[in-house]
Design a protein around this motif. Structure first.
Motif, PDB file in Angstrom:
ATOM      1  N   HIS A   1      18.911  37.592  65.262  1.00  0.00           N
ATOM      2  CA  HIS A   1      18.235  38.340  64.202  1.00  0.00           C
ATOM      3  C   HIS A   1      19.308  39.089  63.390  1.00  0.00           C
ATOM      4  O   HIS A   1      20.315  39.549  63.955  1.00  0.00           O
ATOM      5  CB  HIS A   1      17.256  39.338  64.857  1.00  0.00           C
ATOM      6  N   PRO A   2      19.083  39.257  62.057  1.00  0.00           N
ATOM      7  CA  PRO A   2      20.117  39.917  61.230  1.00  0.00           C
ATOM      8  C   PRO A   2      20.555  41.278  61.761  1.00  0.00           C
ATOM      9  O   PRO A   2      21.718  41.657  61.617  1.00  0.00           O
ATOM     10  CB  PRO A   2      19.447  40.072  59.862  1.00  0.00           C
ATOM     11  N   ILE A   3      19.648  42.041  62.397  1.00  0.00           N
ATOM     12  CA  ILE A   3      20.084  43.388  62.814  1.00  0.00           C
ATOM     13  C   ILE A   3      21.167  43.323  63.893  1.00  0.00           C
ATOM     14  O   ILE A   3      21.931  44.265  64.057  1.00  0.00           O
ATOM     15  CB  ILE A   3      18.919  44.310  63.264  1.00  0.00           C
TER      16      ILE A   3
ATOM     17  N   PHE B   1      30.112  37.259  55.237  1.00  0.00           N
ATOM     18  CA  PHE B   1      29.907  36.168  54.263  1.00  0.00           C
ATOM     19  C   PHE B   1      29.090  35.005  54.803  1.00  0.00           C
ATOM     20  O   PHE B   1      28.553  34.221  54.039  1.00  0.00           O
ATOM     21  CB  PHE B   1      31.248  35.657  53.740  1.00  0.00           C
ATOM     22  N   PHE B   2      29.027  34.863  56.111  1.00  0.00           N
ATOM     23  CA  PHE B   2      28.309  33.702  56.643  1.00  0.00           C
ATOM     24  C   PHE B   2      27.102  34.089  57.493  1.00  0.00           C
ATOM     25  O   PHE B   2      25.977  33.732  57.171  1.00  0.00           O
ATOM     26  CB  PHE B   2      29.272  32.808  57.451  1.00  0.00           C
ATOM     27  N   LEU B   3      27.328  34.833  58.584  1.00  0.00           N
ATOM     28  CA  LEU B   3      26.233  35.002  59.550  1.00  0.00           C
ATOM     29  C   LEU B   3      25.104  35.884  59.021  1.00  0.00           C
ATOM     30  O   LEU B   3      23.922  35.567  59.223  1.00  0.00           O
ATOM     31  CB  LEU B   3      26.784  35.552  60.870  1.00  0.00           C
ATOM     32  N   ILE B   4      25.443  36.979  58.335  1.00  0.00           N
ATOM     33  CA  ILE B   4      24.351  37.836  57.826  1.00  0.00           C
ATOM     34  C   ILE B   4      23.546  37.082  56.760  1.00  0.00           C
ATOM     35  O   ILE B   4      22.317  36.992  56.875  1.00  0.00           O
ATOM     36  CB  ILE B   4      24.886  39.204  57.318  1.00  0.00           C
ATOM     37  N   PRO B   5      24.183  36.497  55.722  1.00  0.00           N
ATOM     38  CA  PRO B   5      23.378  35.742  54.735  1.00  0.00           C
ATOM     39  C   PRO B   5      22.580  34.601  55.382  1.00  0.00           C
ATOM     40  O   PRO B   5      21.442  34.362  55.029  1.00  0.00           O
ATOM     41  CB  PRO B   5      24.429  35.164  53.776  1.00  0.00           C
ATOM     42  N   TRP B   6      23.172  33.955  56.382  1.00  0.00           N
ATOM     43  CA  TRP B   6      22.492  32.834  57.064  1.00  0.00           C
ATOM     44  C   TRP B   6      21.265  33.339  57.825  1.00  0.00           C
ATOM     45  O   TRP B   6      20.172  32.790  57.727  1.00  0.00           O
ATOM     46  CB  TRP B   6      23.506  32.179  58.002  1.00  0.00           C
ATOM     47  N   SER B   7      21.442  34.442  58.564  1.00  0.00           N
ATOM     48  CA  SER B   7      20.312  34.944  59.366  1.00  0.00           C
ATOM     49  C   SER B   7      19.229  35.527  58.467  1.00  0.00           C
ATOM     50  O   SER B   7      18.062  35.563  58.845  1.00  0.00           O
ATOM     51  CB  SER B   7      20.786  35.989  60.381  1.00  0.00           C
TER      52      SER B   7
ATOM     53  N   GLY C   1      18.431  34.119  55.711  1.00  0.00           N
ATOM     54  CA  GLY C   1      17.853  32.976  55.005  1.00  0.00           C
ATOM     55  C   GLY C   1      18.387  32.825  53.579  1.00  0.00           C
ATOM     56  O   GLY C   1      17.857  32.033  52.799  1.00  0.00           O
ATOM     57  N   LEU C   2      19.455  33.562  53.237  1.00  0.00           N
ATOM     58  CA  LEU C   2      20.004  33.461  51.876  1.00  0.00           C
ATOM     59  C   LEU C   2      20.797  32.167  51.696  1.00  0.00           C
ATOM     60  O   LEU C   2      20.911  31.637  50.597  1.00  0.00           O
ATOM     61  CB  LEU C   2      20.914  34.659  51.571  1.00  0.00           C
ATOM     62  N   ILE C   3      21.396  31.690  52.774  1.00  0.00           N
ATOM     63  CA  ILE C   3      22.032  30.366  52.732  1.00  0.00           C
ATOM     64  C   ILE C   3      21.414  29.543  53.854  1.00  0.00           C
ATOM     65  O   ILE C   3      21.028  30.085  54.897  1.00  0.00           O
ATOM     66  CB  ILE C   3      23.574  30.423  52.885  1.00  0.00           C
ATOM     67  N   SER C   4      21.307  28.220  53.647  1.00  0.00           N
ATOM     68  CA  SER C   4      20.516  27.440  54.604  1.00  0.00           C
ATOM     69  C   SER C   4      21.337  27.018  55.817  1.00  0.00           C
ATOM     70  O   SER C   4      20.802  26.776  56.879  1.00  0.00           O
ATOM     71  CB  SER C   4      19.930  26.215  53.912  1.00  0.00           C
ATOM     72  N   GLN C   5      22.652  26.900  55.663  1.00  0.00           N
ATOM     73  CA  GLN C   5      23.455  26.497  56.827  1.00  0.00           C
ATOM     74  C   GLN C   5      24.887  26.996  56.697  1.00  0.00           C
ATOM     75  O   GLN C   5      25.334  27.375  55.614  1.00  0.00           O
ATOM     76  CB  GLN C   5      23.435  24.987  56.979  1.00  0.00           C
ATOM     77  N   VAL C   6      25.560  27.002  57.850  1.00  0.00           N
ATOM     78  CA  VAL C   6      26.975  27.392  57.852  1.00  0.00           C
ATOM     79  C   VAL C   6      27.765  26.279  58.533  1.00  0.00           C
ATOM     80  O   VAL C   6      27.195  25.441  59.223  1.00  0.00           O
ATOM     81  CB  VAL C   6      27.210  28.719  58.600  1.00  0.00           C
ATOM     82  N   ASP C   7      29.075  26.324  58.329  1.00  0.00           N
ATOM     83  CA  ASP C   7      29.953  25.333  58.954  1.00  0.00           C
ATOM     84  C   ASP C   7      30.387  25.900  60.318  1.00  0.00           C
ATOM     85  O   ASP C   7      31.170  26.847  60.373  1.00  0.00           O
ATOM     86  CB  ASP C   7      31.156  25.125  58.023  1.00  0.00           C
TER      87      ASP C   7
END
Ligand code: HEM
Length: 560
Positions: free
Chosen positions: A132-134, A196-202, A204-210
């Protein structure tokens, strides 16, 4: 002398001890569960939640709060000056506390339906496991808080410098500043990963990460963090342990060299956690292995300097003989015995670490129980037992209250030592037999683990028994701390906290060692050499989705 600073150190330690207690409870539950001795506390599917709580509470929360408090004491005591900004001190404490509450809620949420959050992502929290983002926001706040603390230590040093233009940096402050420089560099990787990756991903701002890129950013931080745990233990071994032994540090210059070497070598080694990851060029893994082996140098220098200092102390106390001097050491003083036993276990941890670091032999132990066997000797004992031990010396100073339950305190380090000998040794052996780590039920039908000697059943009993002894030791420590914090005879204790100068003092150590910016610059350069090209190629094949999401044309051109 400094009531505000003492209060903040007390607060930091209190949070650290709470985290230690909760993390330890999860530890013994795991030890009993995965060995099959008792599986009644949790269901198998909750194992990852407990394991995440254990890792995060112990290696992120306990360590960071304890270190922040220890460093606050070390800077103000060695510079003999109040902290530069009380407001900033409260700020970093609150940021770290808020981060802990957020991350803790996310983890514990996994055990109940009361809150709709969970974070079963383990303390290494890289993708593709998602929380979860928190959880990520909490982890980020703990790190940002530690940065603010670091900046405040530097500000305190700069204001001292104005009145002491030509003086050598006092050793303890030097150690704090070098550790924080290492920490600033190392945390860049995890900060970029989380923000830049995990918070936006969790969110739902970006659909996937590498996953490979985020793993690489994590391990950029994930090895030097080990030195963030160990360097404060080194501070204790170099500057306080010799006094407790009755003597003086052998050489101030050697101690400074060791810290500079850690600053230079800690970060360009992260690829040794990724030996089995495809996509990282073998040559860069080899460079990381070579740098890792070089890290043995400061540890061996420490073994020499600290043992020489302790021997000097023992001989001052009348100790004689080749090894007979060991008997003259104050083994009944828990601050001494805990730190000395922690140092001894660290030596064993160093040897098993060499196996981990070898590119080929690593395959034998990779992701087996050998790995937790190794780091319970390093962070789990070298750092944790030293922190517990030095609390017996420091907490009376910052509370003004005499140490409570003295006889419990004297026994506690030995109980820990015996518990860890059993648990860690059996974990190492189980790892060699191929038992995987991070599994609730590591037995498989029709499959027997074969060991060179002993049996898997016997190892399981040792792990469980060791885990229980460790937990008992932890309860003894917490009882002593509770009794000391709550002692009604507060505020009247005067402790002789004066630390004697080294036998070979700062005047004999080269001045260039104090040139912090020079060392920080070289450290950054080494990181660029070790990471620049592999990271550029990972970014070059798409930031979020390797292979399909193109980078801007100008960057693609630059990367060829
Ligand atoms: C993992 C037990 C104290 C850090 C584990 C595991 C066990 C365990 C059995 C292996 C779990 C698995 O791989 O399935 C205990 C006990 C402790 C204790 C009984 C004392 C009461 C500590 C301390 C630290 C620590 C003091 C660090 C300060 C860790 C970490 C892991 C771990 C980082 C790995 C978690 C993961 O794989 O995600 N512990 N431990 N432990 N322990 Fe401990």
């Amino acid at each position: 002398r400094y009531p505000f600073e003492s209060r903040m150190v007390r607060y930091c330690f209190a949070v650290a001890f709470l985290a230690l207690g909760a993390g330890g409870l999860f530890g013994v539950i795991q030890a009993l569960h995965r060995t099959g001795i008792y599986r009644g506390f949790i269901a198998n599917q909750d194992y990852y939640t407990i394991l995440t709580g254990h890792g995060v509470l112990l290696v992120l929360v306990f360590t960071t709060f304890f270190i922040a408090g220890l460093f606050l004491w070390a800077v103000t005591d060695s510079l003999d000056t109040p902290v530069a900004s009380e407001w900033t001190t409260k700020l970093w404490f609150r940021l770290m506390l808020l981060g802990t509450l957020l991350a803790g809620t996310a983890i514990l949420g996994g055990l109940t339906d009361l809150v709709p959050v969970s974070a079963d992502v383990l303390f290494t929290f890289y993708a593709p496991l998602a929380a979860h983002p928190i959880f990520y926001i909490g982890a980020a706040l703990i790190i940002v808080g530690s940065w603010v603390a670091g900046i405040n230590y530097f500000r305190t040093f700069f204001s001292w410098r104005q009145d002491n233009a030509d003086a050598r940096i006092p050793l303890r402050t030097f150690m704090v500043l070098v550790t924080m420089l290492m920490w600033f560099i190392a945390t860049m990787g995890v900060a970029v990963e989380v923000v830049f990756f995990l918070i936006p991903w969790s969110l739902g701002l970006i659909s996937q990460v590498d996953p490979l890129l985020t793993r690489t950013l994590f391990w950029f931080f994930g090895h030097p963090v080990v030195y963030f745990w160990l360097m404060p233990a080194y501070l204790v071994w170099y500057t306080i342990l010799p006094k407790l032994a009755g003597g003086r540090l052998f050489s101030d210059g050697l101690a400074r060299i060791v810290f500079v070497l850690f600053l230079l070598l800690s970060t360009p080694v992260g690829f040794h956690h990724q030996y089995v990851d495809p996509g990282i060029p073998e040559g860069f893994k080899f460079v990381a292995m070579t740098n890792t082996m070089f890290l043995l140098l400061p540890s061996l220098l420490t073994a020499f300097t600290v043992v020489a200092s302790i021997e000097h102390g023992a001989r001052q106390r009348g100790g004689t003989g080749l090894l007979g001097w060991l008997k003259a050491l104050p083994w009944d003083n828990p601050a001494f015995s805990a730190s000395a036993l922690a140092g001894l276990m660290f030596a064993a941890g160093g040897f098993s670490g060499m196996i981990n670091a070898g590119m080929n032999i690593n395959y034998l132990v990779h992701n087996t129980l050998w790995v937790p066997g190794h780091f319970h000797l390093t962070v789990g004992t070298a750092a944790a037992l030293t922190f517990m031990g030095i609390s017996y010396w420091l907490v009376p100073q910052v509370t003004g209250r005499p140490l409570g339950l003295r006889s419990w305190a004297s026994a506690q380090p030995f109980v820990w030592f015996i518990g860890m000998v059993l648990m860690s040794n059996a974990m190492h052996r189980a790892g060699l037999a191929g038992v995987p780590r991070r599994t609730a039920v590591p037995q498989y039908e029709g499959f027997e683990y074969v060991s060179a000697y002993g049996s898997y059943a016997e190892m399981r009993i040792q792990i469980a028994l060791g885990g229980v002894l460790l937990f008992v030791s932890l309860l003894m420590f917490l009882a002593v701390m509770w009794d000391t914090y709550m002692n009604p005879k507060g505020g009247r204790l005067t402790v002789n906290s004066e630390l004697p100068a080294a036998l070979s003092g700062p005047e004999a150590s080269p001045k260039v060692l104090d040139n912090l910016w020079l060392w920080a610059g070289i450290a950054v350069l080494l990181v660029v050499l070790a990471y620049g090209l592999p990271l550029a190629s990972l970014v070059g094949d798409g930031l979020f989705d390797p292979g399909s999401a193109p980078v801007p044309a100008w960057l693609a051109g630059l990367l060829g």
